[in-house]
Design a protein around this motif. Structure first.
Motif, mmCIF file in Angstrom:
data_model
loop_
_atom_site.group_PDB
_atom_site.id
_atom_site.type_symbol
_atom_site.label_atom_id
_atom_site.label_comp_id
_atom_site.label_asym_id
_atom_site.label_seq_id
_atom_site.Cartn_x
_atom_site.Cartn_y
_atom_site.Cartn_z
ATOM 1 N N ARG A 40 0.869 -1.182 0.000
ATOM 2 C CA ARG A 40 0.000 0.000 0.000
ATOM 3 C C ARG A 40 0.902 1.227 0.000
ATOM 4 O O ARG A 40 1.343 1.680 1.042
ATOM 5 C CB ARG A 40 -0.885 -0.021 1.240
ATOM 6 C CG ARG A 40 -1.858 1.132 1.347
ATOM 7 C CD ARG A 40 -2.765 0.928 2.557
ATOM 8 N NE ARG A 40 -3.705 2.005 2.733
ATOM 9 C CZ ARG A 40 -3.423 3.130 3.392
ATOM 10 N NH1 ARG A 40 -2.244 3.318 3.916
ATOM 11 N NH2 ARG A 40 -4.351 4.072 3.516
ATOM 12 N N HIS A 114 -17.059 -0.397 5.587
ATOM 13 C CA HIS A 114 -17.143 0.239 6.906
ATOM 14 C C HIS A 114 -18.479 0.018 7.575
ATOM 15 O O HIS A 114 -18.689 0.457 8.707
ATOM 16 C CB HIS A 114 -16.841 1.729 6.768
ATOM 17 C CG HIS A 114 -15.557 1.984 6.046
ATOM 18 N ND1 HIS A 114 -15.493 2.104 4.680
ATOM 19 C CD2 HIS A 114 -14.284 2.067 6.495
ATOM 20 C CE1 HIS A 114 -14.228 2.278 4.321
ATOM 21 N NE2 HIS A 114 -13.477 2.255 5.391
ATOM 22 N N PRO A 134 -12.164 1.387 10.750
ATOM 23 C CA PRO A 134 -11.147 1.048 11.732
ATOM 24 C C PRO A 134 -11.769 0.528 13.033
ATOM 25 O O PRO A 134 -12.660 1.148 13.589
ATOM 26 C CB PRO A 134 -10.410 2.365 11.973
ATOM 27 C CG PRO A 134 -11.386 3.431 11.594
ATOM 28 C CD PRO A 134 -12.347 2.842 10.615
ATOM 29 N N THR A 138 -6.457 4.613 14.808
ATOM 30 C CA THR A 138 -5.254 4.371 13.997
ATOM 31 C C THR A 138 -4.573 5.680 13.643
ATOM 32 O O THR A 138 -5.238 6.688 13.427
ATOM 33 C CB THR A 138 -5.591 3.609 12.702
ATOM 34 O OG1 THR A 138 -4.388 3.457 11.939
ATOM 35 C CG2 THR A 138 -6.623 4.333 11.845
ATOM 36 N N SER A 140 -2.246 5.433 11.168
ATOM 37 C CA SER A 140 -1.624 5.092 9.884
ATOM 38 C C SER A 140 -2.437 5.549 8.686
ATOM 39 O O SER A 140 -1.955 5.464 7.564
ATOM 40 C CB SER A 140 -1.399 3.581 9.803
ATOM 41 O OG SER A 140 -0.630 3.142 10.884
ATOM 42 N N LYS A 141 -3.685 5.994 8.927
ATOM 43 C CA LYS A 141 -4.508 6.436 7.802
ATOM 44 C C LYS A 141 -5.140 7.769 8.217
ATOM 45 O O LYS A 141 -6.107 7.788 8.979
ATOM 46 C CB LYS A 141 -5.602 5.387 7.524
ATOM 47 C CG LYS A 141 -6.414 5.650 6.277
ATOM 48 C CD LYS A 141 -7.325 4.466 5.966
ATOM 49 C CE LYS A 141 -7.888 4.529 4.572
ATOM 50 N NZ LYS A 141 -9.143 5.256 4.495
ATOM 51 N N ILE A 168 -9.338 -4.222 10.673
ATOM 52 C CA ILE A 168 -8.182 -3.333 10.477
ATOM 53 C C ILE A 168 -8.337 -2.087 11.344
ATOM 54 O O ILE A 168 -9.451 -1.677 11.649
ATOM 55 C CB ILE A 168 -8.015 -2.954 8.981
ATOM 56 C CG1 ILE A 168 -6.736 -2.141 8.779
ATOM 57 C CG2 ILE A 168 -9.241 -2.215 8.441
ATOM 58 C CD1 ILE A 168 -6.266 -2.052 7.358
ATOM 59 N N GLY A 169 -7.214 -1.503 11.700
ATOM 60 C CA GLY A 169 -7.207 -0.240 12.432
ATOM 61 C C GLY A 169 -6.797 -0.410 13.878
ATOM 62 O O GLY A 169 -7.586 -0.880 14.691
ATOM 63 N N GLY A 170 -5.566 -0.049 14.198
ATOM 64 C CA GLY A 170 -5.087 -0.029 15.579
ATOM 65 C C GLY A 170 -4.968 -1.391 16.233
ATOM 66 O O GLY A 170 -4.917 -1.485 17.455
ATOM 67 N N VAL A 189 -2.730 -5.379 9.783
ATOM 68 C CA VAL A 189 -1.996 -4.368 10.539
ATOM 69 C C VAL A 189 -0.924 -3.696 9.705
ATOM 70 O O VAL A 189 -0.313 -4.321 8.837
ATOM 71 C CB VAL A 189 -1.319 -4.972 11.799
ATOM 72 C CG1 VAL A 189 -2.318 -5.733 12.663
ATOM 73 C CG2 VAL A 189 -0.141 -5.876 11.447
ATOM 74 N N SER A 191 1.124 -0.661 11.594
ATOM 75 C CA SER A 191 2.136 -0.228 12.566
ATOM 76 C C SER A 191 2.546 -1.315 13.550
ATOM 77 O O SER A 191 3.695 -1.318 14.000
ATOM 78 C CB SER A 191 1.667 1.023 13.304
ATOM 79 O OG SER A 191 0.402 0.843 13.864
HETATM 80 N N1 3NM Z 1 -7.481 1.198 6.422
HETATM 81 P P1 3NM Z 1 -2.594 0.402 11.690
HETATM 82 S S1 3NM Z 1 -7.466 1.736 8.894
HETATM 83 C C1 3NM Z 1 -5.075 1.118 5.798
HETATM 84 O O1 3NM Z 1 -10.433 1.633 8.325
HETATM 85 C C2 3NM Z 1 -6.152 1.304 6.785
HETATM 86 O O2 3NM Z 1 -10.253 1.118 6.238
HETATM 87 C C3 3NM Z 1 -8.296 1.415 7.448
HETATM 88 O O3 3NM Z 1 -2.965 0.777 10.192
HETATM 89 C C4 3NM Z 1 -9.772 1.392 7.333
HETATM 90 O O4 3NM Z 1 -2.551 -1.066 11.783
HETATM 91 C C5 3NM Z 1 -5.967 1.598 8.129
HETATM 92 O O5 3NM Z 1 -1.224 1.004 11.878
HETATM 93 C C6 3NM Z 1 -4.651 1.760 8.826
HETATM 94 O O6 3NM Z 1 -3.612 1.058 12.574
HETATM 95 C C7 3NM Z 1 -4.230 0.569 9.620
#
Ligand code: 3NM
Length: 217
Positions: A40, A114, A134, A138, A140-141, A168-170, A189, A191
């Motif tokens: 990504r 979502h 998420p 998070t 990361s986004k 996904i997310g945190g 994940v 991070s």
């Molecule tokens: N998509 P981390 S949250 C790429 O909610 C991505 O669709 C998301 O990164 C969504 O594991 C996210 O560091 C980031 O929180 C995930």
């Protein structure tokens, strides 16, 4: 794709590794046991053109060594050019049904969703799995929606029990279990692995947490 391949789904771009060599981080994550990888490449400084093609080929080759699916985010051309195993798209990345028509059944198609309505649409478009989040907060986004907890996974799972979901997310090793208990086949994940001091160990611990949650007792 089988559900086991979604257990620990690592996502990374060249900008996610806190200055470390991304291919070295990916190699460590694969040694630690990640079961799927998504390239990504987003945000400031994202690679483009030939450097991106070279980086993608490096990721693909590493994934092949470990027999792990190599998925490309939101770039059908790159996915085709690198011989990726799949493509993952978000809600803003084009029409999933149209993309499914273009790739046929040659590639895995993952779609971010979502809520249950987006899950329903992705399912009828032919998605092989959903990324739902998420779940937790998070960093990361930058444009991620508000954290929704595991509720969205519970509702999508009860509406469509056969459609594999990754949360996904945190998500980290210490909060992965509720995501699996809500009905996800795995956790996705960035991070938790890409920022970890020891990505191999982080991947191994996540794999263990998911394994235990999938097979309670
Ligand atoms: N998509 P981390 S949250 C790429 O909610 C991505 O669709 C998301 O990164 C969504 O594991 C996210 O560091 C980031 O929180 C995930």
């Amino acid at each position: 794709m089988n559900r086991e391949q979604l257990a620990v789904y690592f996502i990374m771009g060249s900008g996610n590794t806190a200055g470390r060599d991304p291919l070295a981080v990916l190699g460590s994550a694969l040694r630690g046991g990640v079961t799927c990888f998504q390239l990504r490449e987003k945000g400031p400084g994202a690679l483009k053109g030939e450097p991106l093609a070279d980086f993608a080929a490096g990721c693909r080759d590493l994934c092949r060594q470990y027999g792990v699916p190599f998925i490309v985010n939101d770039d059908l051309e790159l996915a085709v050019a690198t011989g990726a195993d799949g493509l993952h798209i978000g809600q803003e990345d084009g029409n999933a049904a149209e993309i499914r028509r273009r790739i046929g059944n040659r590639m895995i198609l993952g779609v971010s969703a979502h809520d249950v309505n987006e899950a329903a649409a992705a399912r009828s478009a032919g998605a092989d799995y959903l990324g739902m989040g998420p779940v937790y907060g998070t960093r990361s986004k930058p444009d991620a929606r508000a954290a929704s907890g595991t509720e969205l996974i519970t509702s999508a799972k009860s509406a469509y029990p056969d459609l594999p979901i990754v949360g996904i997310g945190g998500i980290r090793e210490d909060n992965a279990a509720p995501v699996i208990e809500a009905g996800a086949s795995g956790v996705s994940v960035i991070s938790a692995i890409a920022h970890a001091g020891d990505p191999e160990r982080a991947a191994r611990e996540l794999r263990q947490a998911v394994r235990e949650a999938l097979e309670p007792g």
